[in-house]
Design a protein around this motif. Structure first.
Motif, mmCIF file in Angstrom:
data_model
loop_
_atom_site.group_PDB
_atom_site.id
_atom_site.type_symbol
_atom_site.label_atom_id
_atom_site.label_comp_id
_atom_site.label_asym_id
_atom_site.label_seq_id
_atom_site.Cartn_x
_atom_site.Cartn_y
_atom_site.Cartn_z
ATOM 1 N N UNK A 223 33.379 12.247 -22.160
ATOM 2 C CA UNK A 223 34.344 13.277 -21.791
ATOM 3 C C UNK A 223 33.799 14.668 -22.117
ATOM 4 N N UNK A 224 33.144 14.786 -23.276
ATOM 5 C CA UNK A 224 32.571 16.084 -23.643
ATOM 6 C C UNK A 224 31.510 16.516 -22.633
ATOM 7 N N UNK A 225 30.655 15.565 -22.187
ATOM 8 C CA UNK A 225 29.638 15.913 -21.196
ATOM 9 C C UNK A 225 30.270 16.311 -19.870
ATOM 10 N N UNK A 226 31.324 15.571 -19.447
ATOM 11 C CA UNK A 226 31.998 15.900 -18.196
ATOM 12 C C UNK A 226 32.609 17.297 -18.263
ATOM 13 N N UNK A 227 33.295 17.591 -19.360
ATOM 14 C CA UNK A 227 33.930 18.900 -19.486
ATOM 15 C C UNK A 227 32.882 20.012 -19.535
ATOM 16 N N UNK A 228 31.778 19.735 -20.238
ATOM 17 C CA UNK A 228 30.707 20.743 -20.291
ATOM 18 C C UNK A 228 30.137 21.000 -18.904
ATOM 19 N N UNK A 229 29.864 19.909 -18.163
ATOM 20 C CA UNK A 229 29.276 20.073 -16.842
ATOM 21 C C UNK A 229 30.227 20.798 -15.899
ATOM 22 N N UNK A 230 31.500 20.403 -15.943
ATOM 23 C CA UNK A 230 32.481 21.022 -15.048
ATOM 24 C C UNK A 230 32.639 22.499 -15.355
ATOM 25 N N UNK A 231 32.878 22.806 -16.633
ATOM 26 C CA UNK A 231 33.122 24.198 -17.005
ATOM 27 C C UNK A 231 31.873 25.050 -16.839
ATOM 28 N N UNK A 232 30.716 24.534 -17.271
ATOM 29 C CA UNK A 232 29.487 25.328 -17.165
ATOM 30 C C UNK A 232 29.169 25.639 -15.710
ATOM 31 N N UNK A 233 29.321 24.628 -14.855
ATOM 32 C CA UNK A 233 29.012 24.850 -13.443
ATOM 33 C C UNK A 233 29.985 25.850 -12.827
ATOM 34 N N UNK A 234 31.283 25.625 -13.048
ATOM 35 C CA UNK A 234 32.280 26.491 -12.431
ATOM 36 C C UNK A 234 32.184 27.917 -12.962
ATOM 37 N N UNK B 257 33.037 7.226 -25.484
ATOM 38 C CA UNK B 257 33.990 7.810 -24.538
ATOM 39 C C UNK B 257 34.182 9.295 -24.818
ATOM 40 N N UNK B 258 34.250 9.671 -26.103
ATOM 41 C CA UNK B 258 34.362 11.092 -26.428
ATOM 42 C C UNK B 258 33.125 11.855 -25.941
ATOM 43 N N UNK C 97 44.209 13.818 -17.586
ATOM 44 C CA UNK C 97 45.123 12.753 -17.179
ATOM 45 C C UNK C 97 44.640 11.400 -17.636
ATOM 46 N N UNK C 98 43.323 11.180 -17.588
ATOM 47 C CA UNK C 98 42.764 9.924 -18.090
ATOM 48 C C UNK C 98 43.035 9.787 -19.579
ATOM 49 N N UNK C 99 42.897 10.892 -20.324
ATOM 50 C CA UNK C 99 43.161 10.838 -21.762
ATOM 51 C C UNK C 99 44.613 10.494 -22.033
ATOM 52 N N UNK D 68 36.028 -3.318 -35.677
ATOM 53 C CA UNK D 68 36.290 -1.905 -35.963
ATOM 54 C C UNK D 68 35.083 -1.041 -35.604
ATOM 55 N N UNK D 69 33.873 -1.553 -35.907
ATOM 56 C CA UNK D 69 32.667 -0.788 -35.567
ATOM 57 C C UNK D 69 32.507 -0.667 -34.052
ATOM 58 N N UNK D 70 32.776 -1.763 -33.323
ATOM 59 C CA UNK D 70 32.677 -1.711 -31.863
ATOM 60 C C UNK D 70 33.696 -0.730 -31.281
ATOM 61 N N UNK D 71 34.923 -0.750 -31.846
ATOM 62 C CA UNK D 71 35.951 0.171 -31.365
ATOM 63 C C UNK D 71 35.551 1.612 -31.618
ATOM 64 N N UNK D 72 35.047 1.864 -32.846
ATOM 65 C CA UNK D 72 34.617 3.228 -33.173
ATOM 66 C C UNK D 72 33.468 3.670 -32.280
ATOM 67 N N UNK D 73 32.518 2.754 -32.003
ATOM 68 C CA UNK D 73 31.394 3.097 -31.149
ATOM 69 C C UNK D 73 31.857 3.368 -29.720
#
Length: 398
Positions: A193-204, A189-190, A249-251, A179-184
């Motif tokens: 995804x948060x970093x990807x969305x931040x980079x994409x939106x901030x850059x654009x 992954x969250x 789509x990945x989500x 359970x700890x490994x799954x949560x980690x």
């Protein structure tokens, strides 16, 4: 159906039953066995008295509390059994109560209690039978083997219970670790995804804002350039929407167990020239990409990290630095690639920086690399990121 599987429900029901009910039934069974000499008086020549029956009952009734108070029950039976044997009206044919309490103490008692009770019963049987002249040698062996067998069964039960408890504890620990490994993994992954969305939106958004601010000026002075500016805004927005749809789509393709079925292609180091040109064309910031050394293979995560840290550094330059020039350098070494982003503007308001610089450090650390930020040697601001090379893929590039 096997014998074990057929009786498995019975065993489960026996283990989960009320202990008092089971021990009371066991005491009743022992009392019945003890009373057989009174139920069939013609079977033997021993005299029968009510005192003898009461002493026999005293070897059975304490078994009701054998698990609640094992020592007290064992002491009571240990006193009543030799008393019945010495009373000899009648003597016990089989020491049922003694075998039960020896089994109980061997399974539940402390080490000194087990040893003391076993030694006491062995000595007690030998001494008691010495006072009975009609006992045959084989009867010694019969009683001693019965007591030894009961004690051995108790030891086996104790070992089996300890083994089962250890297995259950191990299973619980493994479940907690899983359970700890799954949560980690989900948290990582969250974060990704948060970093990807931040980079994409901030850059654009940064590029779109720069173009939009320049739009009213060029509309009046140079309509053709204004049209190109709006085309750039639209193109940047479409590109951002495409990347966001890819992440979403990945989500949506995430399986019930939390793992992702597949990932669409991610940006890599090969896309950096296009990124640099896009920033220069969209914002007017003079941007240059320099490469030193021979490119080497990177893992997929490192490829994405390299692209995103350059993207975030350029976005910060566009948004905050008020710079006129930015240089991106890739220095390929045998075991790492060093990405250096330098501008001639001003640095962040705080030494730590905002979410963008924090995201750069997190991306570098996630790939086993490092990141440094601070003032450049000639002023401005500099970001230096070192990422490891995938040594196990040596020779993948021809």
């Amino acid at each position: 159906m096997s014998f074990r599987s057929a009786f498995a429900p019975v065993v489960v029901r026996w283990r989960t039953a009320n202990p008092y009910a089971l021990d009371t039934a066991l005491a009743a069974l022992v009392l019945f066995a003890v009373s057989l000499q009174w139920m069939f008086p013609d079977e033997g020549d021993d005299p029968l008295t009510w005192h003898g029956w009461l002493l026999g009952a005293a070897t059975a009734i304490p078994l009701i509390w054998r698990r609640r108070a094992p020592c007290a029950a064992a002491y009571a039976v240990s006193v009543a059994t030799p008393a019945q044997a010495l009373h000899h009206a009648p003597p016990p044919d089989v020491m049922y109560g003694g075998m039960v309490v020896l089994y109980t103490l061997a399974a539940l008692g402390k080490p000194w209690q087990r040893r003391m009770m076993l030694a006491g019963w062995v000595i007690g049987v030998v001494v008691t039978m010495q006072h009975q002249s009609d006992k045959q040698p084989f009867e010694y062996a019969f009683h001693l083997m019965g007591l030894g067998g009961a004690y051995a069964l108790g030891v086996l039960a104790r070992v089996q219970r300890a083994y089962t408890t250890e297995l259950e504890d191990r299973a619980r620990r493994l479940e907690r670790e899983r359970a700890a490994d799954t949560a980690r993994a989900r948290a990582e992954e969250r974060g990704r995804i948060a970093r990807d969305m931040h980079d994409i939106l901030a850059h654009a958004v940064s590029l779109m804002v720069v173009q939009a601010e320049a739009g009213p000026v060029v509309v009046r002075k140079d309509p053709e350039r204004a049209e190109a500016t709006f085309d750039t805004i639209a193109s940047t927005g479409r590109d951002a929407m495409s990347q966001l749809r890819r992440i979403l789509g990945v989500l949506k393709e995430e399986r019930p167990d939390g793992e992702v079925t597949a990932r669409l292609p991610q940006p890599s180091v090969a896309a950096l020239p296009r990124l640099v040109r896009q920033v220069q064309d969209s914002t007017g910031l003079r941007t240059e990409l320099r490469t030193k050394g021979e490119p080497r293979p990177l893992s997929s995560d490192t490829e994405v990290a390299a692209y995103r840290v350059v993207q975030e550094a350029l976005t910060n330059t566009v948004k905050h630095a008020r710079a006129s020039r930015a240089v991106v350098e890739l220095d390929w070494a045998e075991d790492q690639v060093t990405l250096t982003m330098t501008d001639d503007g001003r640095g962040p308001a705080t030494p730590v920086g905002g979410h963008g610089l924090i995201g750069i450090r997190e991306r570098a650390a996630a790939c086993g690399g490092s990141a440094e930020t601070g003032s450049g040697p000639d002023g401005g601001f500099r970001v230096v990121v070192r990422l490891p090379v995938a040594a196990d893929r040596e020779g993948a590039f021809g």
